[in-house]
Design an enzyme around this catalytic site. Structure first.
Site, short mmCIF file in Angstrom:
data_model
loop_
_atom_site.label_atom_id
_atom_site.label_comp_id
_atom_site.label_asym_id
_atom_site.label_seq_id
_atom_site.Cartn_x
_atom_site.Cartn_y
_atom_site.Cartn_z
N GLU A 112 4.37 -5.86 -0.34
CA GLU A 112 4.60 -7.34 0.28
C GLU A 112 6.07 -7.37 -0.43
OE1 GLU A 112 0.39 -9.63 -0.23
OE2 GLU A 112 1.02 -8.84 -2.52
N GLU A 132 -5.33 -4.15 -0.01
CA GLU A 132 -6.31 -4.65 -0.69
C GLU A 132 -7.52 -4.80 0.08
OE1 GLU A 132 -2.32 -6.50 -0.92
OE2 GLU A 132 -3.97 -5.21 0.11
#
Length: 258
Positions: A112, A132
């Site tokens: 990210e 995730e």
């Protein structure tokens, strides 16, 4: 975990310093990163930022699941992080170009943060991914909202819905990585990009990035008409005249940042 910031010759180098945990980020590190970006935003003597992780194994493996990364689940989501993971993923107030020096794994929040950088140079052994979903979480701090805007939809969904790791060359083919090099060539490659950026007028760099960041949601005509503060400052600057003069005189420009 600590974050180091060094500034020299108009280049700020930000390093995540926890190689024993693959430079994973805990709550304290998040706060430190936020303060680092805020400091860089307030300074006029920086033309470029290089972000990397210490050691040879990882750029950043995301949140520190072993050591504790603060709140989690619904509580983590409701707190909100207006700038995304590491204070960088979708920060729109940092007008200085940011280069990601990817020396190894860039997973979860690490990926990210990469999405928040302007140029990405990766070692050929680097691995990227948003895993995730494999641990019952989601890429809340930039992944879900940024990746689909940067690469084709099906490729973005493949990254998020499988939790797989992707190599540097594959991410280069997606358009996320600008250059893939060997470990021995990584620093030289980053330095080449830094040199090219620093050779440009600092006010022009800020004007370009600020305009891009503030106009992505507008039509071309609306974007063209927007008078961003950095754009006006650059157009009225001494450097704007110096650049033309240097070109005519066939010499290197001397930038004053004013």
């Amino acid at each position: 975990m600590s974050v180091s910031l060094t500034i020299e010759d108009r280049v700020a180098r930000v390093t995540l310093n926890r190689p024993d945990r693959m430079n994973a980020v805990d709550a304290e590190t998040e706060e430190r990163l936020e303060s680092v970006w805020t400091e860089i935003e307030t300074r006029d003597d920086i033309s470029c930022v290089v972000l990397t992780g210490s050691g040879e194994k990882a750029f950043c493996a995301g949140a520190d699941l072993k050591g504790g990364s603060g709140s989690s689940g619904f509580d983590y989501w409701t707190v909100g992080r207006e700038n995304g993971f590491g204070g960088l993923a979708f920060r729109r107030t940092l007008d200085v170009p940011v280069i990601a020096r990817i020396n190894g794994y860039a997973l979860g929040g690490g990926s990210e943060m990469v999405l928040g950088c302007d140029i990405v140079i990766a070692v050929d052994t680097a691995r990227f991914g948003l895993p995730e979903a494999r641990v019952g979480r989601m890429p809340l701090d930039g992944g879900m909202v940024l990746l689909q805007r940067k690469i084709p939809f099906n490729r973005a969904m493949a990254v998020m819905l499988t939790g797989r790791q992707f190599g540097a060359s594959e991410m280069a083919s997606y358009g996320i990585v600008n250059e893939v090099v060997s470990a021995a060539e990584l620093d030289a490659a980053v330095d080449r990009w830094v040199s090219d950026i620093v050779a440009c007028a600092p006010l022009s760099l800020r004007a370009i990035k600020q305009t891009v960041n503030r106009t992505a949601h507008l039509s071309p005509a609306e974007a063209q008409a927007l008078r961003t503060p950095a754009l006006i400052k650059a157009l009225k600057s001494e450097d704007a005249m110096e650049g033309v003069a240097a070109f005519r005189e066939k010499r290197a420009p001397v930038w004053r940042g004013r």
